[in-house]
Design an enzyme around this catalytic site. Structure first.
Site, mmCIF file in Angstrom:
data_model
loop_
_atom_site.group_PDB
_atom_site.id
_atom_site.type_symbol
_atom_site.label_atom_id
_atom_site.label_comp_id
_atom_site.label_asym_id
_atom_site.label_seq_id
_atom_site.Cartn_x
_atom_site.Cartn_y
_atom_site.Cartn_z
ATOM 1 N N GLU A 466 -7.992 17.278 -3.393
ATOM 2 C CA GLU A 466 -6.560 17.046 -3.036
ATOM 3 C C GLU A 466 -5.562 18.317 -2.594
ATOM 4 O O GLU A 466 -4.317 17.950 -2.479
ATOM 5 C CB GLU A 466 -5.797 15.769 -3.628
ATOM 6 C CG GLU A 466 -6.645 14.521 -3.655
ATOM 7 C CD GLU A 466 -5.741 13.522 -4.359
ATOM 8 O OE1 GLU A 466 -4.849 13.668 -4.666
ATOM 9 O OE2 GLU A 466 -6.416 12.492 -4.176
ATOM 10 N N GLU A 562 -12.167 8.350 -2.171
ATOM 11 C CA GLU A 562 -11.184 7.841 -3.211
ATOM 12 C C GLU A 562 -10.569 6.526 -2.787
ATOM 13 O O GLU A 562 -9.975 6.799 -1.582
ATOM 14 C CB GLU A 562 -10.095 8.870 -3.700
ATOM 15 C CG GLU A 562 -10.698 9.457 -4.928
ATOM 16 C CD GLU A 562 -9.532 10.527 -5.595
ATOM 17 O OE1 GLU A 562 -8.565 9.808 -5.517
ATOM 18 O OE2 GLU A 562 -9.875 11.602 -6.107
#
Ligand code: BMA
Length: 837
Positions: A466, A562
């Site tokens: 991320e 995710e």
């Protein structure tokens, strides 16, 4: 019978000052874990066990109690604020003592330590993921030696690094969110990032010798890593090995022999070579290439074929030393496909082909199995990997805030056919780009890639978790100096890590960040304008305010690496670490174990949206009901989202969205008995979600969705053959649980595909069974869908929220499956009744 040695290349070269691993016994080794170790701080000393760590030793000494009891994570924080030493006395084995070079090899030091032999400093460490090799021959005596590791407080060290860095500019964030109840600056120390706390876990920044430690002595060469490349040729396969070694001296020529044996491939070769190390690091490698004359069986992901592994043994012999290594490897090809044609020019596709077959990656995200690294035991790792396999996962994504795992984890994945998406250990932060940091990261990446390269289960390396998105979306206030932080980002992932991975391991792809837009991120100078685009790469998607039981509310990405929803652990787990004062939804403890900001309100909101809110969530009974209801909500929401992604496998929606090939929910396991996204609790208990995943990840699954007033039954199939199926739809009443009318049709289901297999108009079929129509918010019926002619789970379509359903609790019988989640039984059973029909 045999293949001949086709080539022998000699590569000796520049290398790095630390690391290299070996899992198998080498000659002339002395295990140092067997001596009596002592743990010390300024005031006290305790017996210690190595490998281990400070918290474990203090528990054993009776200084600390259960780490997770109530607020102990706060009470025990003092441990991480102090410095600690580990010390042992030992005598060196005679055979080793005579050797020309003696290395102290430490497979894992956590983290910042100065290392002394007989009070002489022989080195230091600053990275938990590096294998350290210290030259100690000159410091050893013939008699009793003292080995000391002086560990610095990781919290203090990280703060010092932050302070030094901040005198120029801060490498953000300044601290984790206060809701994490953690320590600041984990991004300034190369340690499990989650050990300073995360939104699902506590802060226990440990210190210690967390992996094995030994002496290695040799006069000539020592075997380090063996990298195995199985390379498909126009006909047959080639086996290429890169064998890394340490030399006793630099710039001295050594000769040696490598015996290579792969019995099941009828390979038995002896290769002679000469080598020398050019630099003081005394590291070199040699390359061996062998044609494979028999046709090997392939290694497949679970569900697509078998997991054939071949055993290889490599023995290195010189005039004075022998060392060997055994490993298991497999034959398979990997391609990360990213083309515009497949998605009508609306972005790029993004999926993996293994052995030329497109694979839908189904699974979950892996965090460390314990907050103390030494407690990720082989048994725990195997149990968790097996639990994933039993629940029909074919993928685990190792998340970048955790650890490179122990060998047993990767072995289990190889054997069970779980493919591994492997992040490198950087998560949700900016990171320094100073020389010290890049140098230790280089050693780390080189070591870990070499250690793990031969595992067929690993299909991709990803630079970080991320961080492209964090930078682009200004999560930590970097926009005011965007170019500076971007330069840091590129220096670390693009200019340092990427070339190392490409040079070391050509056998699998590398993506710079996860999520990212894949090739499109690279084309946009590695920080895309919108790294979360649904038209490219992978996404992470979280929304806790939507109706998560309606699949149509979810995005249609290429791959979701995710997504997820929180639930409480079962009351059984909670009971073990609390007192009755804590058993209320608004208790201090219930807030303490919720590290995700606003998490408890979000769970309550989701429960209220679909299920009846217990009359008093602050009373013991209501609190217990919440443990169960949050699990029902979690299971239903993740089911809806996963099925939605599977429904779009290989299909576009007309606007270029879809062609989806991956669904990995967040997260497989818990690290403590707190509130989280996990499907397996800390004590190994499967939450309801884990049972659900067995069905929603099944190889072939009917997926009923209400669209335009009809029940559309999609089938998603990962079967490699087409199958003739019967689609059967049954309307069922809540009140009597009796079947109403049933409907069926035939469908030829293609292999590896998602298809619309049948459609029934609700306003026709519901009245036929005497049910209310969907417009009436007082529901009497739900729908069950099954497939005949193939083994597939039955699926259920609810049509309305259970809180609005008309049911008759007297008809609902006990089910062992329901008891697993330890929910309060009674009327609430109806909400999971569709799991047991
Ligand atoms: C993602 C992950 C983790 C986090 C999870 C849940 O951002 O990468 O950092 O725990 O979501 O918030």
């Amino acid at each position: 019978m045999m293949s001949a040695v086709k080539s022998l290349l000699l590569l000796c070269s520049v290398a790095w000052s630390v690391n290299r691993v070996r899992n198998e016994p080498l000659s002339n080794i002395q295990d140092l874990t067997v001596f009596d170790w002592i743990l010390k701080n300024d005031t006290s000393s305790y017996p210690a066990i190595v490998p281990g760590g400070v918290y474990t030793d203090l528990i054993r000494a009776g200084i600390l109690d259960d780490l997770y009891y109530r607020f102990n994570d706060f009470a025990y924080r003092w441990v991480s604020y102090g410095d600690w030493s580990y010390e042992a006395k030992f005598t060196v084995d005679e055979t080793i003592f005579q050797k020309q070079r003696i290395l102290l090899v430490c497979d894992g030091l956590d983290t910042v330590a100065d290392v002394f032999v007989n009070d002489q400093q022989v080195g230091s460490s600053d990275n938990m993921f590096v294998q350290y090799k210290f030259d100690i021959k000159d410091s050893l005596i013939d008699g009793e030696n003292t080995l000391t590791f002086k560990f610095k407080s990781p919290v203090q060290y990280a703060k010092e690094q932050w302070d030094a860095q901040s005198s120029e500019y801060p490498v953000l964030p300044e601290c984790v969110d206060p809701a994490y109840r953690g320590e600041c600056h984990a991004n300034h120390i190369r340690k499990m990032q989650a050990s300073f706390a995360w939104d699902w876990g506590p802060s226990f920044p440990s210190v210690g010798i967390w992996k094995s430690i030994r002496l290695e002595g040799f006069d000539t060469l020592q075997l380090r890593d063996v990298l195995v490349f199985t390379e498909k040729q126009s006909e047959g396969w080639k086996l290429r090995l890169v064998v890394h070694m340490d030399t006793a001296e630099a710039n001295v020529q050594y000769s040696g022999k490598i015996d290579l044996q792969v019995k099941d491939l009828q390979i038995q070769e002896t290769i002679e070579f000469y080598t020398f190390a050019e630099t003081e690091s005394r590291e070199c490698s040699t390359e061996v290439t062998v044609n494979v004359d028999v046709t090997p069986e392939l290694w497949w992901p679970r569900g697509y074929g078998s997991q054939r592994l071949y055993e290889m043994s490599v023995t290195l012999q010189t005039s004075q030393d022998v060392a060997y290594k055994n490993l298991l490897f497999g034959f398979r090809t990997i391609e990360l496909v990213q083309t515009a044609e497949e998605v009508d020019g609306q972005g790029l596709s993004f999926y993996f082909k293994i052995n030329s077959v497109p694979i839908f990656l189904k699974g979950s995200n892996w965090i460390p199995s314990h907050i103390l690294p030494e407690n990720s035991t082989p048994e725990k790792l195997r149990f968790l990997v097996r639990s994933a396999a039993e629940a029909n996962h074919n993928t685990l994504r190792i998340w970048g805030g955790g650890m490179f795992e122990a060998a047993e984890f990767y072995q289990a994945a190889d054997e069970l056919g779980l493919v591994i998406w492997h992040d490198f250990m950087f998560a949700c932060s900016m990171y320094p780009s100073k020389d010290w940091f890049l140098s230790t990261v280089s050693a780390e990446i080189r070591h870990q890639v070499r250690r793990l390269q031969h595992h067929p289960s690993i299909i991709v390396w990803a630079g970080n978790n991320e961080n492209e998105k964090a930078l682009r979306d200004n999560w930590y206030g970097t926009n005011s100096n965007f170019e500076l932080y971007k330069a840091d980002y590129k220096k670390l992932y693009v200019e340092t890590i990427r070339p190392i991975v490409i040079a070391e391991d050509s056998s699998r792809p590398f993506v710079v960040s996860s999520p990212s837009n894949g090739l499109a991120s690279e084309e946009e100078d590695f920080v895309a304008i919108n790294p979360g685009s649904y038209n490219y790469g992978d996404i992470h998607y979280y929304n806790y305010f939507m109706d998560a039981w309606d699949p149509k509310n979810f995005p249609i990405p290429r791959m979701a690496t995710e997504y997820g929803f929180q639930a409480m652990p079962s009351f059984r787990s909670i009971k073990r670490v609390t007192t009755s004062d804590d058993w209320s939804y608004n208790s201090t403890w219930n807030d303490h174990v919720q590290h995700h900001p606003g998490g408890n309100s979000e769970m309550l909101l989701q429960v209220e949206m679909h299920l009846p809110r217990p009359s008093n969530i602050d009373a013991e009974e209501g609190f217990k009901q919440m443990t169960y209801l949050t699990q029902v909500n979690q299971a239903m929401s993740v089911k809806a989202e996963t099925e939605w992604y599977r429904r779009w496998m290989g299909k576009l929606n007309g606007e270029g969205l879809g062609y989806t090939y991956g669904a990995m929910y967040w997260q497989l396991q818990d690290i403590w008995p707190g509130h989280s996204w996990a499907s397996i609790e800390y004590d190994g208990n499967w939450k309801l979600l884990h049972y659900y995943s067995k069905d929603f990840f099944a190889s072939i699954l009917p997926i009923p969705i209400v669209e335009e007033g009809a029940v559309r039954v999609y089938i998603s199939s990962d079967l490699v053959e087409p199958v003739n199926v019967g689609v059967q739809l049954v309307v069922q009443r809540y009140d009597s649980l009796e079947d109403g009318r049933s409907y069926s049709s035939e469908f030829l289901m293609p292999a590896l595909s998602s298809e619309l297999a049948g459609e029934w108009v609700l306003s026709t079929i519901l009245p036929e069974s005497g049910c209310d129509t969907p417009s009436i918010n007082d529901f009497s019926c739900f729908i069950r869908v099954s497939l005949t002619g193939v083994s597939a789970p039955t699926n259920v379509l609810l049509l309305s929220d259970p809180k609005d359903a008309k049911y008759n609790k007297a008809t609902i019988s006990d089910s062992p499956r329901l008891q697993i989640s330890e929910g309060p039984m009674g009327p609430l059973k109806v909400y999971t009744i569709w799991r047991v029909l």
